[in-house]
Write a protein that holds these residues in place. Structure first.
Motif, PDB file in Angstrom:
ATOM      1  N   UNK A  25    -113.316 -62.419 -17.727  1.00 45.60           N
ATOM      2  CA  UNK A  25    -113.565 -63.841 -17.940  1.00 45.60           C
ATOM      3  C   UNK A  25    -113.676 -64.205 -19.416  1.00 45.60           C
ATOM      4  N   UNK A  26    -113.904 -63.226 -20.268  1.00 49.41           N
ATOM      5  CA  UNK A  26    -113.812 -63.430 -21.715  1.00 49.41           C
ATOM      6  C   UNK A  26    -113.066 -62.221 -22.281  1.00 49.41           C
ATOM      7  N   UNK A  27    -112.403 -62.368 -23.434  1.00 52.33           N
ATOM      8  CA  UNK A  27    -111.604 -61.270 -23.980  1.00 52.33           C
ATOM      9  C   UNK A  27    -112.457 -60.039 -24.266  1.00 52.33           C
ATOM     10  N   UNK A  28    -111.858 -58.873 -24.029  1.00 49.21           N
ATOM     11  CA  UNK A  28    -112.566 -57.625 -24.262  1.00 49.21           C
ATOM     12  C   UNK A  28    -112.678 -57.325 -25.745  1.00 49.21           C
ATOM     13  N   UNK A  29    -111.656 -57.619 -26.526  1.00 52.86           N
ATOM     14  CA  UNK A  29    -111.668 -57.266 -27.941  1.00 52.86           C
ATOM     15  C   UNK A  29    -111.332 -55.800 -28.122  1.00 52.86           C
ATOM     16  N   UNK A  30    -111.105 -55.419 -29.378  1.00 49.80           N
ATOM     17  CA  UNK A  30    -110.677 -54.045 -29.647  1.00 49.80           C
ATOM     18  C   UNK A  30    -111.774 -53.037 -29.365  1.00 49.80           C
ATOM     19  N   UNK A  31    -112.986 -53.336 -29.793  1.00 51.56           N
ATOM     20  CA  UNK A  31    -114.101 -52.409 -29.557  1.00 51.56           C
ATOM     21  C   UNK A  31    -114.015 -51.186 -30.445  1.00 51.56           C
ATOM     22  N   UNK A  32    -115.083 -50.409 -30.499  1.00 50.90           N
ATOM     23  CA  UNK A  32    -115.112 -49.205 -31.335  1.00 50.90           C
ATOM     24  C   UNK A  32    -114.228 -48.105 -30.750  1.00 50.90           C
ATOM     25  N   UNK A  33    -113.718 -47.230 -31.634  1.00 45.22           N
ATOM     26  CA  UNK A  33    -112.916 -46.103 -31.162  1.00 45.22           C
ATOM     27  C   UNK A  33    -113.766 -45.108 -30.394  1.00 45.22           C
ATOM     28  N   UNK A  34    -115.009 -44.952 -30.797  1.00 48.71           N
ATOM     29  CA  UNK A  34    -115.921 -44.029 -30.117  1.00 48.71           C
ATOM     30  C   UNK A  34    -117.307 -44.650 -30.096  1.00 48.71           C
ATOM     31  N   UNK A  35    -118.058 -44.353 -29.062  1.00 45.50           N
ATOM     32  CA  UNK A  35    -119.397 -44.902 -28.915  1.00 45.50           C
ATOM     33  C   UNK A  35    -120.422 -43.844 -29.304  1.00 45.50           C
ATOM     34  N   UNK A  36    -121.343 -44.217 -30.166  1.00 44.14           N
ATOM     35  CA  UNK A  36    -122.386 -43.311 -30.630  1.00 44.14           C
ATOM     36  C   UNK A  36    -123.451 -43.177 -29.541  1.00 44.14           C
TER      37      UNK A  36
ATOM     38  N   UNK B  38    -138.291 -53.298 -18.629  1.00 37.55           N
ATOM     39  CA  UNK B  38    -137.302 -53.180 -19.697  1.00 37.55           C
ATOM     40  C   UNK B  38    -137.362 -54.451 -20.522  1.00 37.55           C
ATOM     41  N   UNK B  39    -137.497 -54.331 -21.820  1.00 40.48           N
ATOM     42  CA  UNK B  39    -137.498 -55.508 -22.674  1.00 40.48           C
ATOM     43  C   UNK B  39    -137.170 -55.077 -24.096  1.00 40.48           C
ATOM     44  N   UNK B  40    -136.778 -56.058 -24.892  1.00 40.23           N
ATOM     45  CA  UNK B  40    -136.270 -55.757 -26.219  1.00 40.23           C
ATOM     46  C   UNK B  40    -134.783 -55.460 -26.123  1.00 40.23           C
ATOM     47  N   UNK B  41    -133.992 -56.118 -26.951  1.00 42.02           N
ATOM     48  CA  UNK B  41    -132.536 -56.012 -26.844  1.00 42.02           C
ATOM     49  C   UNK B  41    -131.913 -55.774 -28.214  1.00 42.02           C
ATOM     50  N   UNK B  42    -131.167 -54.673 -28.327  1.00 41.04           N
ATOM     51  CA  UNK B  42    -130.338 -54.396 -29.502  1.00 41.04           C
ATOM     52  C   UNK B  42    -128.907 -54.769 -29.136  1.00 41.04           C
ATOM     53  N   UNK B  43    -128.400 -55.840 -29.742  1.00 40.40           N
ATOM     54  CA  UNK B  43    -127.031 -56.273 -29.492  1.00 40.40           C
ATOM     55  C   UNK B  43    -126.088 -55.436 -30.349  1.00 40.40           C
ATOM     56  N   UNK B  44    -125.217 -54.675 -29.701  1.00 38.52           N
ATOM     57  CA  UNK B  44    -124.313 -53.805 -30.443  1.00 38.52           C
ATOM     58  C   UNK B  44    -123.315 -54.638 -31.256  1.00 38.52           C
ATOM     59  N   UNK B  45    -123.080 -54.282 -32.504  1.00 32.00           N
ATOM     60  CA  UNK B  45    -122.025 -54.961 -33.266  1.00 32.00           C
ATOM     61  C   UNK B  45    -120.654 -54.704 -32.636  1.00 32.00           C
ATOM     62  N   UNK B  46    -119.684 -55.525 -32.994  1.00 32.49           N
ATOM     63  CA  UNK B  46    -118.326 -55.361 -32.457  1.00 32.49           C
ATOM     64  C   UNK B  46    -117.750 -54.003 -32.806  1.00 32.49           C
ATOM     65  N   UNK B  47    -118.187 -53.440 -33.936  1.00 39.31           N
ATOM     66  CA  UNK B  47    -117.701 -52.129 -34.359  1.00 39.31           C
ATOM     67  C   UNK B  47    -118.446 -50.978 -33.702  1.00 39.31           C
ATOM     68  N   UNK B  48    -119.449 -51.306 -32.869  1.00 43.78           N
ATOM     69  CA  UNK B  48    -120.187 -50.272 -32.160  1.00 43.78           C
ATOM     70  C   UNK B  48    -121.602 -50.098 -32.685  1.00 43.78           C
ATOM     71  N   UNK B  49    -122.498 -49.550 -31.859  1.00 46.46           N
ATOM     72  CA  UNK B  49    -123.893 -49.345 -32.277  1.00 46.46           C
ATOM     73  C   UNK B  49    -123.991 -48.246 -33.336  1.00 46.46           C
ATOM     74  N   UNK B  50    -125.031 -48.336 -34.171  1.00 42.59           N
ATOM     75  CA  UNK B  50    -125.222 -47.358 -35.235  1.00 42.59           C
ATOM     76  C   UNK B  50    -126.657 -46.855 -35.236  1.00 42.59           C
ATOM     77  N   UNK B  51    -126.860 -45.708 -35.872  1.00 44.15           N
ATOM     78  CA  UNK B  51    -128.211 -45.167 -36.018  1.00 44.15           C
ATOM     79  C   UNK B  51    -129.101 -46.135 -36.784  1.00 44.15           C
TER      80      UNK B  51
END
Length: 672
Positions: free
Chosen positions: A408-419, A216-229
């Motif tokens: 150990x760190x704040x969760x944050x609001x996060x997206x309403x739904x995950x794509x 496994x390699x290569x990393x897409x860091x999801x934005x705070x608003x959630x991953x997108x197409x």
């Protein structure tokens, strides 16, 4: 009757015992492969010295393997004395996932976050040094450097681990294993081992003779608003992320070529979506007859958490990490006898052959040390394209999946739904498009049905076409890069008897029909390096005796230097790059892993006693004036890695160069 005692299926008394224990009970809680149950394992703690000492005497065994065990392969490590700790399972129980989540403590454990042990700017400086001083000086293609997030807690081990385990079950997705392990110190040891995590990556499984690895390699860091197409498609098109994955596939295919006499096969790629990150991955599979402990030893440890080539990656890690790794980048290794998997005891063989192995990598894991010290290690894969600030962010993102779940760190609001990224238009096509760069040789199945008189043989050619090569004895010399195992496998497919010998263990270099001097890390101009001196000596011996010789990558550069061609560092390293190379008038797609190159220039005057200079080798050159290959009477060399998974035309070129040096008739081109 089973060798281990199982609790009643209608209740969960073993889980209740774990939750009520005072810390003296050794246990493991496992959810494997996204399953519908949690496995509860309880047993006796034993520390082993070597992997072969893991006691496979009839009971299941869960081993926690530290990074220091890489010493068993002769690799350099900071030795912290971390024990190879085993839980020999005496009781087990399976608990439906909803029941387990309901029973586990839901309140987060109070902990004081302390931050990373290496600050962001200092870690960015390490990244720059690795790119410039290691990759830029030919030490290898990629390296993983670790740092740790640290915290403190006053909570007791059992409620801490079980709370962490519930949080990871609830908040993380896409894990290969989610787990909590508590192994008090046995007599003669000092520190209790307590850890919980949600690792995405299988390192090695062995079951019924089938081996699987999962780079496994290569990393897409999801934005705070959630991953997108759009975000994931940009990630899948990114050159750096593509090359990073292919490099680790190459490195793990080296291991598969050691484990599997009939070769390995690449399946995929796939997109693994987790809560805060997504990764790309392949599945590698083949067959072996090895004791699963030996299979594990030969694959310590994954290039996704160390680098490549493996042996030098460990040296680089030791140079740039000032603290030992502990268990980070080691593995959990669950050895299970067939009857423990639900099969009858009556016809089950005894001993290690009776055992399967399931071994995920110890990443995305939190450790609770004695005294309430908490650590969460994370690392980034550094390649020639790496941007230091991006690699800093990647370590934060990788640690965050565990840190957020553990509070150990704040969760944050996060997206309403995950794509669901795999369901997005264009994602499947983008993944499939990656395979257009792979060699068909490593993608199609390879099995014992392909075996010929010298082992796995040349089913790619007609028998009459391979007869000139069949049965030839080939010595492949390994200069600390196990690409030689893949080279040997391809030579066997061309009908020859190929064996691999490490450079410092080679005896008679003149006895074999063909010697292939393999690749390795380092500067080909450094004749103080014992490996470079050995390559030089063996080239002279073979050429003086007029014995067939083929040199690859590092050895090609040394040969070119002896022939009078100047060797220089390239403007940009070609580490994990696929190029369309001209090889004596034929265009071939070949994978490259080189920082230095032999240049087409005025040939320097050679000493009169230099047998290579007298050959007047014919060069083949790319558009930048870098030599792609050389050939002369009984001699050939090539800069690219014909054995790489990136080398779609690698087998064709290898066949042609081998026939040239052996003076064999030209055969039909092997399939790509």
């Amino acid at each position: 009757m089973s060798r281990i005692q199982r609790s009643a299926a209608t209740q969960h008394p073993l889980l209740d015992r774990v939750l009520a224990s005072d810390g003296s009970l050794p246990f493991a809680l496992l959810r494997r492969h996204g399953g519908a149950e949690v496995e509860v394992l309880v047993g006796d703690v034993v520390d082993a010295g070597l992997l072969r000492d893991i006691p496979l005497d009839g009971a299941p065994v869960l081993a926690v393997v530290p990074f220091r065990q890489a010493r068993e392969r002769g690799f350099t490590v900071h030795d912290d004395g971390a024990p190879l700790r085993c839980i020999v399972v005496r009781e087990s129980e399976r608990v439906p996932l909803p029941d387990a989540v309901a029973a586990l403590p839901s309140e987060p454990v109070a902990a004081e976050p302390l931050g990373f042990d290496i600050p962001d700017d200092e870690y960015a400086g390490i990244v720059r040094r690795v790119i410039d001083d290691e990759i830029g000086q030919g030490a290898g293609a990629n390296f993983v450097v670790m740092r740790r997030f640290e915290a403190r807690t006053d909570a007791a081990p059992v409620p801490t681990l079980t709370s962490w385990f519930r949080a990871l079950l609830t908040h993380e997705v896409g894990s290969y294993w989610t787990f909590a392990v508590h192994a008090p110190a046995p007599a003669g040891s000092t520190e209790t081992l307590s850890l919980a995590g949600a690792t995405p990556e299988r390192h090695l499984t062995v079951q019924d003779g089938v081996v699987r690895m999962n780079p496994i390699s290569g990393t897409y860091r999801h934005p705070a608003t959630g991953p997108t197409r759009d975000g994931v498609l940009e990630f899948l098109r990114d050159t750096k992320e593509n090359e990073e994955l292919f490099m680790v596939v190459d490195e793990e295919m080296k291991m598969m070529s050691v484990l599997c006499p009939d070769g390995g096969r690449i399946v995929g790629p796939y997109l693994k979506q987790m809560a805060r990150l997504s990764h790309t991955e392949y599945l590698l599979e083949g067959r072996t007859t090895l004791d699963p402990r030996e299979a594990l030893r030969l694959t310590m440890f994954a290039p996704t958490v160390t680098g490549s080539p493996m042996e030098n990656a460990c040296r680089v890690i030791a140079r740039h990490e000032t603290r030992p790794r502990g268990y980070y980048s080691g593995v959990l290794a669950l050895f299970e006898p067939y009857d423990a998997r639900g099969n009858s005891d009556e016809h089950t063989p005894s001993g290690p052959a009776n055992y399967s192995l399931d071994a995920p990598i110890l990443i995305r894991t939190a450790y609770l040390h004695d005294g309430g010290h908490v650590t969460v290690p994370a690392g980034a894969t550094l390649v020639r394209h790496s941007v230091p600030e991006h690699e800093v962010a990647e370590t934060r993102a990788k640690a965050a999946g565990v840190l957020v779940s553990l509070g150990l760190v704040p969760r944050g609001a996060g997206p309403d739904a995950v794509v669901d990224l795999n369901a997005q238009p264009g994602v499947a096509e983008a993944l499939t498009a990656r395979n257009s760069q792979l060699a068909e040789f490593w993608v199609r199945p390879q099995d014992a049905a392909h075996a010929g008189p010298a082992g796995p043989s040349a089913t790619l050619l007609e028998p009459a076409e391979t007869s000139a090569l069949t049965g030839r004895n080939v010595l492949v010399v390994d200069h600390e890069d196990q690409f030689t195992t893949m080279l040997a496998h391809q030579l066997r497919h061309l009908g020859m008897n190929a064996r691999v010998v490490r450079w410092d263990a080679v005896g008679d270099v003149l006895a074999d029909d063909l010697v292939v001097l393999g690749p390795g890390p380092g500067d080909p101009r450094d004749h103080e390096d014992p490996r470079i001196a050995a390559i030089t000596r063996r080239i002279h011996e073979r050429v003086s005796a007029r014995r067939p010789l083929l040199a690859v990558c590092l050895s090609h550069q040394v040969l070119a230097g002896l022939a009078g061609f100047p060797i220089r560092a390239l403007r940009a390293p070609r580490q994990g790059v696929r190029l369309d190379a001209d090889v004596f008038g034929t265009t071939a797609a070949v994978g490259y892993y080189n920082t230095f190159g032999a240049q087409l220039s005025t040939i320097a005057a050679a000493a009169a006693d230099n047998p290579v200079a007298r050959l007047a080798l014919e060069p083949s050159v790319d558009t930048d004036g870098v030599l792609t290959a050389l050939r002369g009477p009984g001699v050939a060399s090539v800069q690219g890695h014909l054995e790489s998974v990136l080398s779609a035309d690698g087998l064709t070129v290898l066949d042609a160069l081998t026939r040239h040096v052996l003076g064999a008739p030209t055969g039909a081109s092997p399939a790509r």
